[in-house]
Scaffold this motif. Structure first.
Motif, PDB file in Angstrom:
ATOM      1  N   MET A  55      -0.513  -7.769  -2.058  1.00  0.00           N
ATOM      2  CA  MET A  55      -1.025  -8.874  -2.878  1.00  0.00           C
ATOM      3  C   MET A  55      -1.783  -9.879  -2.023  1.00  0.00           C
ATOM      4  O   MET A  55      -2.849 -10.373  -2.430  1.00  0.00           O
ATOM      5  CB  MET A  55       0.130  -9.551  -3.631  1.00  0.00           C
ATOM      6  N   LEU A  56      -1.289 -10.177  -0.823  1.00  0.00           N
ATOM      7  CA  LEU A  56      -2.005 -11.080   0.081  1.00  0.00           C
ATOM      8  C   LEU A  56      -3.411 -10.556   0.362  1.00  0.00           C
ATOM      9  O   LEU A  56      -4.393 -11.304   0.322  1.00  0.00           O
ATOM     10  CB  LEU A  56      -1.245 -11.242   1.403  1.00  0.00           C
ATOM     11  N   ALA A  57      -3.489  -9.255   0.660  1.00  0.00           N
ATOM     12  CA  ALA A  57      -4.794  -8.642   0.953  1.00  0.00           C
ATOM     13  C   ALA A  57      -5.713  -8.730  -0.260  1.00  0.00           C
ATOM     14  O   ALA A  57      -6.906  -9.040  -0.127  1.00  0.00           O
ATOM     15  CB  ALA A  57      -4.606  -7.186   1.389  1.00  0.00           C
ATOM     16  N   GLU A  68      -9.566   1.104   1.593  1.00  0.00           N
ATOM     17  CA  GLU A  68      -9.754  -0.168   2.298  1.00  0.00           C
ATOM     18  C   GLU A  68      -8.443  -0.948   2.387  1.00  0.00           C
ATOM     19  O   GLU A  68      -8.121  -1.520   3.432  1.00  0.00           O
ATOM     20  CB  GLU A  68     -10.803  -1.030   1.592  1.00  0.00           C
ATOM     21  N   LEU A  69      -7.701  -0.964   1.289  1.00  0.00           N
ATOM     22  CA  LEU A  69      -6.427  -1.671   1.265  1.00  0.00           C
ATOM     23  C   LEU A  69      -5.455  -1.045   2.262  1.00  0.00           C
ATOM     24  O   LEU A  69      -4.784  -1.746   3.024  1.00  0.00           O
ATOM     25  CB  LEU A  69      -5.844  -1.674  -0.152  1.00  0.00           C
ATOM     26  N   GLY A  70      -5.411   0.281   2.280  1.00  0.00           N
ATOM     27  CA  GLY A  70      -4.547   0.980   3.235  1.00  0.00           C
ATOM     28  C   GLY A  70      -4.927   0.684   4.674  1.00  0.00           C
ATOM     29  O   GLY A  70      -4.051   0.509   5.529  1.00  0.00           O
ATOM     30  N   GLU A  71      -6.227   0.597   4.944  1.00  0.00           N
ATOM     31  CA  GLU A  71      -6.677   0.272   6.297  1.00  0.00           C
ATOM     32  C   GLU A  71      -6.293  -1.159   6.670  1.00  0.00           C
ATOM     33  O   GLU A  71      -5.840  -1.413   7.787  1.00  0.00           O
ATOM     34  CB  GLU A  71      -8.191   0.477   6.420  1.00  0.00           C
ATOM     35  N   MET A  80       0.666   4.147   0.212  1.00  0.00           N
ATOM     36  CA  MET A  80      -0.114   3.266  -0.666  1.00  0.00           C
ATOM     37  C   MET A  80       0.054   3.623  -2.140  1.00  0.00           C
ATOM     38  O   MET A  80       0.188   2.731  -2.978  1.00  0.00           O
ATOM     39  CB  MET A  80      -1.602   3.337  -0.303  1.00  0.00           C
ATOM     40  N   SER A  81       0.040   4.896  -2.448  1.00  0.00           N
ATOM     41  CA  SER A  81       0.064   5.318  -3.847  1.00  0.00           C
ATOM     42  C   SER A  81       1.295   4.812  -4.600  1.00  0.00           C
ATOM     43  O   SER A  81       1.161   4.157  -5.635  1.00  0.00           O
ATOM     44  CB  SER A  81      -0.048   6.837  -3.938  1.00  0.00           C
ATOM     45  N   PRO A  82       2.529   5.049  -4.110  1.00  0.00           N
ATOM     46  CA  PRO A  82       3.685   4.535  -4.849  1.00  0.00           C
ATOM     47  C   PRO A  82       3.739   3.005  -4.862  1.00  0.00           C
ATOM     48  O   PRO A  82       4.163   2.405  -5.857  1.00  0.00           O
ATOM     49  CB  PRO A  82       4.897   5.133  -4.129  1.00  0.00           C
ATOM     50  N   LEU A  83       3.306   2.367  -3.780  1.00  0.00           N
ATOM     51  CA  LEU A  83       3.291   0.908  -3.723  1.00  0.00           C
ATOM     52  C   LEU A  83       2.392   0.351  -4.825  1.00  0.00           C
ATOM     53  O   LEU A  83       2.773  -0.562  -5.559  1.00  0.00           O
ATOM     54  CB  LEU A  83       2.812   0.468  -2.333  1.00  0.00           C
ATOM     55  N   LEU A  84       1.198   0.926  -4.959  1.00  0.00           N
ATOM     56  CA  LEU A  84       0.256   0.456  -5.984  1.00  0.00           C
ATOM     57  C   LEU A  84       0.735   0.795  -7.387  1.00  0.00           C
ATOM     58  O   LEU A  84       0.525   0.007  -8.314  1.00  0.00           O
ATOM     59  CB  LEU A  84      -1.135   1.020  -5.717  1.00  0.00           C
ATOM     60  N   LYS A  85       1.385   1.937  -7.549  1.00  0.00           N
ATOM     61  CA  LYS A  85       1.924   2.290  -8.867  1.00  0.00           C
ATOM     62  C   LYS A  85       2.956   1.261  -9.323  1.00  0.00           C
ATOM     63  O   LYS A  85       2.995   0.868 -10.486  1.00  0.00           O
ATOM     64  CB  LYS A  85       2.562   3.686  -8.831  1.00  0.00           C
ATOM     65  N   ARG A  86       3.794   0.811  -8.373  1.00  0.00           N
ATOM     66  CA  ARG A  86       4.806  -0.195  -8.729  1.00  0.00           C
ATOM     67  C   ARG A  86       4.148  -1.534  -9.068  1.00  0.00           C
ATOM     68  O   ARG A  86       4.561  -2.213 -10.006  1.00  0.00           O
ATOM     69  CB  ARG A  86       5.827  -0.336  -7.602  1.00  0.00           C
ATOM     70  N   LEU A  87       3.115  -1.918  -8.303  1.00  0.00           N
ATOM     71  CA  LEU A  87       2.403  -3.169  -8.607  1.00  0.00           C
ATOM     72  C   LEU A  87       1.703  -3.080  -9.960  1.00  0.00           C
ATOM     73  O   LEU A  87       1.645  -4.066 -10.703  1.00  0.00           O
ATOM     74  CB  LEU A  87       1.387  -3.503  -7.504  1.00  0.00           C
ATOM     75  N   GLU A  88       1.209  -1.905 -10.268  1.00  0.00           N
ATOM     76  CA  GLU A  88       0.561  -1.690 -11.567  1.00  0.00           C
ATOM     77  C   GLU A  88       1.597  -1.777 -12.688  1.00  0.00           C
ATOM     78  O   GLU A  88       1.352  -2.402 -13.725  1.00  0.00           O
ATOM     79  CB  GLU A  88      -0.144  -0.333 -11.570  1.00  0.00           C
TER      80      GLU A  88
END
Length: 158
Positions: A55-57, A68-71, A80-88
């Motif tokens: 979220m900061l990024a 880009e977010l992963g980098e 990244m994929s599960p992290l973003l799924k949870r944020l979604e």
């Protein structure tokens, strides 16, 4: 039987394998301790520490591709994929195909995700206060850790 504390008192700190001398040990303990301070502050927002970093990024650089977010976060795609799924699922981000490149997923904040920033702005001063360290000292530590990370990522000499 002596306790770990008593054993520490008599440890020969000239021993290159003494636990207390290991940079990795000090970093591990420091990391867990500091991240532990974030947990109660992030819990009301439903965020874990890695999700908070994402979220900061996004608050700083939105929109970002997943790559880009992963980098930025220095995380692999499998993380990244599960992290973003949870944020979604929390309703904070949206992942959509990039209109310019259908192969890339673009990550954007939802209105709820943008609104969360105001609450998150309370976190850095709370952490600084809890640590009881001056900003100069924390900035020096940040610079030292950044140099340490860069040194660790450098390829070994040939």
């Amino acid at each position: 039987m002596e306790s770990a504390t008593e054993a520490t008192d008599v440890t020969d700190i000239t021993d290159p394998l003494a636990l207390e001398r290991q940079v990795c040990f000090a970093l591990s303990i420091a990391s867990r301790s500091v991240i532990g301070l974030y947990r109660p502050l992030l819990q009301p927002m439903g965020l874990t520490h890695p999700q908070y970093l994402a979220m900061l990024a996004l608050w700083q650089h939105e929109p970002l591709s997943v790559k880009e977010l992963g980098e930025l976060l220095q995380l692999d795609p499998g993380t990244m994929s599960p992290l973003l799924k949870r944020l979604e699922a929390l309703g904070y981000v949206r992942r959509e195909r990039n209109s310019k490149d259908e192969r890339a997923l673009s990550v954007t904040l939802t209105p709820e995700g943008r609104g969360l920033r105001a609450e998150a702005e309370k976190i850095p001063p709370a952490i600084v206060s809890r640590l009881g360290m001056g900003l100069d000292e924390l900035q020096d530590l940040h610079r030292a850790l950044t140099r340490l990370t860069a040194a660790a990522r450098r390829p070994p000499p040939a």
